[in-house]
Design a protein around this motif. Structure first.
Motif, PDB file in Angstrom:
ATOM      1  N   ALA A 252       0.887  -1.133   0.066  1.00  0.00           N
ATOM      2  CA  ALA A 252      -0.100   0.167   0.137  1.00  0.00           C
ATOM      3  C   ALA A 252       0.779   1.630   0.048  1.00  0.00           C
ATOM      4  O   ALA A 252       1.905   1.680   0.393  1.00  0.00           O
ATOM      5  N   ILE A 254       0.080   5.579   0.772  1.00  0.00           N
ATOM      6  CA  ILE A 254      -0.331   6.736   1.197  1.00  0.00           C
ATOM      7  C   ILE A 254      -0.239   7.535   0.738  1.00  0.00           C
ATOM      8  O   ILE A 254       0.883   8.351   0.995  1.00  0.00           O
ATOM      9  N   ARG A 285      -1.393  -0.946  -4.262  1.00  0.00           N
ATOM     10  CA  ARG A 285      -2.531  -0.332  -4.158  1.00  0.00           C
ATOM     11  C   ARG A 285      -2.481   1.111  -3.635  1.00  0.00           C
ATOM     12  O   ARG A 285      -1.320   1.369  -2.528  1.00  0.00           O
ATOM     13  N   TYR A 287      -3.232   4.928  -2.112  1.00  0.00           N
ATOM     14  CA  TYR A 287      -4.869   5.457  -1.791  1.00  0.00           C
ATOM     15  C   TYR A 287      -4.523   6.748  -1.512  1.00  0.00           C
ATOM     16  O   TYR A 287      -3.536   7.096  -0.937  1.00  0.00           O
ATOM     17  N   HIS A 293      -7.208  13.424  -5.200  1.00  0.00           N
ATOM     18  CA  HIS A 293      -7.036  11.678  -5.863  1.00  0.00           C
ATOM     19  C   HIS A 293      -7.661  11.940  -7.253  1.00  0.00           C
ATOM     20  O   HIS A 293      -6.984  11.920  -8.188  1.00  0.00           O
ATOM     21  N   LYS A 368     -12.196   0.010  -3.897  1.00  0.00           N
ATOM     22  CA  LYS A 368     -12.537  -0.043  -2.640  1.00  0.00           C
ATOM     23  C   LYS A 368     -11.898  -1.508  -1.656  1.00  0.00           C
ATOM     24  O   LYS A 368     -12.130  -2.454  -2.876  1.00  0.00           O
ATOM     25  N   ASP A 369     -11.538  -1.541  -0.713  1.00  0.00           N
ATOM     26  CA  ASP A 369     -10.755  -2.784  -0.048  1.00  0.00           C
ATOM     27  C   ASP A 369     -11.962  -3.856  -0.079  1.00  0.00           C
ATOM     28  O   ASP A 369     -13.616  -3.461   0.008  1.00  0.00           O
ATOM     29  N   VAL A 386      -7.549   4.203  -4.849  1.00  0.00           N
ATOM     30  CA  VAL A 386      -8.984   4.353  -3.736  1.00  0.00           C
ATOM     31  C   VAL A 386      -9.077   5.398  -2.812  1.00  0.00           C
ATOM     32  O   VAL A 386      -8.344   6.116  -2.301  1.00  0.00           O
ATOM     33  N   LYS A 387      -9.973   5.913  -2.848  1.00  0.00           N
ATOM     34  CA  LYS A 387      -9.923   7.558  -2.264  1.00  0.00           C
ATOM     35  C   LYS A 387     -10.697   7.618  -0.870  1.00  0.00           C
ATOM     36  O   LYS A 387     -11.154   6.599  -0.730  1.00  0.00           O
ATOM     37  N   TYR A 388      -9.569   8.376   0.261  1.00  0.00           N
ATOM     38  CA  TYR A 388     -10.048   8.785   1.300  1.00  0.00           C
ATOM     39  C   TYR A 388      -9.839   9.919   2.048  1.00  0.00           C
ATOM     40  O   TYR A 388      -9.773  11.021   0.651  1.00  0.00           O
ATOM     41  N   VAL A 394      -8.163   5.140   6.827  1.00  0.00           N
ATOM     42  CA  VAL A 394      -6.881   4.672   5.889  1.00  0.00           C
ATOM     43  C   VAL A 394      -5.319   3.756   6.564  1.00  0.00           C
ATOM     44  O   VAL A 394      -4.729   2.387   5.695  1.00  0.00           O
TER      45      VAL A 394
END
Length: 474
Positions: A252, A254, A285, A287, A293, A368-369, A386-388, A394
């Motif tokens: 991941a 971030i 992945r 985030y 985004h 999404k997850d 993936v938008k957070y 996250v």
């Protein structure tokens, strides 16, 4: 078409049969590789076992110089080796960011030289009038190396060089998809190493299984899938083999809202799509905070559209094919599942028509997850974004995965990013980078990404056992 041989006890040996090595860019047969019988594996292990006492007894300087000479051989044969890598693996000769087949051979030479400089000095724990207590690092014996197809030569070097630097002998089995560059390297190495110190066998899974249970192999070092790693661990329990397992990753990354998007986008892209995503520690992945985004997604799409995809032997290619049909099918399966669940494909996502295992560079949003594309490792040129909105959420999502190889946090606030990165459940945490490994820093995974480390003195120690020597002076 070329035929290749096993190397056992310093000699070329014909296989018990042969199998085709396919060029993934053309789907044509590149070469015939030797298929090893279990009896030939026994011969290779016996040769390594016989060579071990003398090699283990060589002085430190001799082994150091051998590693340096192997680096020289790699550089002297860089053109031939790079051509082989491109033809059997698919990565272009130069590739995006210069991380192609030539980069792999050059990196292999760097790792040889780095290992040459590592030392394992005697550690003195006590030395007084009564007792001198020392800790010695001793080689294990025969090391079995099982390597994957994504970086065939470089990972072979990561396994072999620290093993022989520490005084072990080696039997290596490369992936049946990409055996040629490893065979070529082992052939070249015979001019430097005594007979039996480094042997190569090739074939399908039967040989790997036989290595895992072989009573005369003291350690297995394996890079590959978590599923295969678990099988090796089970088989190796027969004689309590030492293990280093570098297994799957679903790393991941971030992206915090203060990131300079235009500056960082090319670095993020390279981290995700290196070797068409076929890298264990690639960013898989992504985030991204909701405030940036769309901007970051647009930048990544623009880079993807500008990259050239094709046969890696052709000039100017940035990316090549997926290495094999099974892996291509996995990527297609994950993409189709995401489409069925409403994911938005900003670029790519179309199946290739014509020869070659090609899949376009693909950026996917509205995921999404819980979706397969996010939860599973695609190991291909497809990146879910993936938008957070909430950083605590996250961090939890990033850690809620069975893998734990690497992770990263991207921010202009280095202190804050470091604090968050250290909360990631991963063997390596990067700040404003990802998948950037180096020979002086240990690398390995946690959870289902394996155990043990490679690189640096920490990695070298994994090829040794500890012997405590206690001298009574009274």
């Amino acid at each position: 078409m070329s035929d290749y041989s096993l190397i056992i006890n310093g000699e070329k040996v014909a296989g018990a049969g042969s199998f085709d090595v396919i060029n993934p860019a053309t789907e044509t047969v590149l070469a015939k590789a030797p298929d090893t019988s279990v009896e030939q594996l026994d011969q290779a292990v016996a040769a390594a076992k016989a060579a071990f006492p003398a090699w283990a007894a060589t002085d430190n300087e001799t082994r150091k110089q051998a590693c340096l000479q192997l680096a020289d051989l790699l550089e002297a044969n860089i053109d031939d080796l790079a051509q082989l890598i491109t033809q059997e693996q698919g990565r272009p000769l130069q590739a995006f960011g210069g991380q192609g087949a030539y980069f792999e051979v050059g990196g292999a030479a760097v790792w040889c030289r780095s290992n040459a400089e590592l030392e394992l000095p005697v550690e003195v724990l006590q030395d007084d009038d009564e007792v001198r207590a020392e800790v010695h690092r001793k080689p294990l014996g025969v090391v079995g190396s099982i390597t994957p197809w994504n970086w065939p030569l470089l990972i072979a070097i990561w396994h072999v060089i620290p093993a022989i630097r520490a005084g072990n002998t080696v039997v290596i089995k490369p992936s049946s998809y990409t055996p040629l560059s490893t065979i070529k390297f082992v052939e070249l190495a015979q001019s430097v190493l005594p007979a039996g110190v480094l042997n190569v066998v090739t074939g399908e899974g039967e040989i790997g299984s036989a290595m895992s249970t072989h009573p005369d192999i003291s350690k297995i070092v394996f890079t590959g899938s978590s599923a295969t790693g678990r099988k090796i661990m089970q088989s190796a329990s027969v004689n309590l083999k030492r293990l280093t397992l570098e297994l799957g990753g679903n790393d991941a990354g971030i992206i915090l809202p203060d990131v300079d998007v235009k500056t960082m986008a090319p670095r993020i892209f390279a981290s995700a799509f290196t070797n068409s995503g076929q890298t264990c520690a690639a960013l898989k992945r992504l985030y991204v905070h909701e405030s940036i985004h769309d901007e970051l997604a647009s930048e990544l799409v623009a880079i993807a559209k500008s990259a050239k995809l094709g046969n890696g032997l052709e000039e100017g290619m940035d990316y090549g094919p997926v290495n094999n049909r099974d892996q291509l099918d996995k990527v297609i399966s994950l993409a189709e599942d995401a489409k069925a669940q409403g994911a938005e494909f900003l670029v790519g996502g179309e199946n290739h028509e014509g020869p070659g295992y090609f899949y376009p560079l693909t950026v996917v949003t509205n995921v999404k997850d819980g979706m397969r594309l996010v939860d599973e490792e695609p190991f291909g040129p497809i990146l879910p974004i993936v938008k957070y909105s909430d950083i605590e959420e996250v961090i939890k999502l990033a850690n809620d995965n069975e893998n734990g190889l690497g992770g990263s946090v991207w921010s202009s606030d280095i202190e804050k990013a470091t604090e968050l990165a250290m909360r990631l459940e991963s063997g390596t945490a990067w700040i404003n980078n990802h998948a950037a490994i180096q020979p002086n820093v240990p690398f390995g995974g946690v959870k289902q990404s394996g155990f043990g480390v490679e690189f640096s003195t920490h990695g070298l120690e994994e090829y040794t056992s500890i012997q405590s020597v206690i001298i009574n002076k009274g």
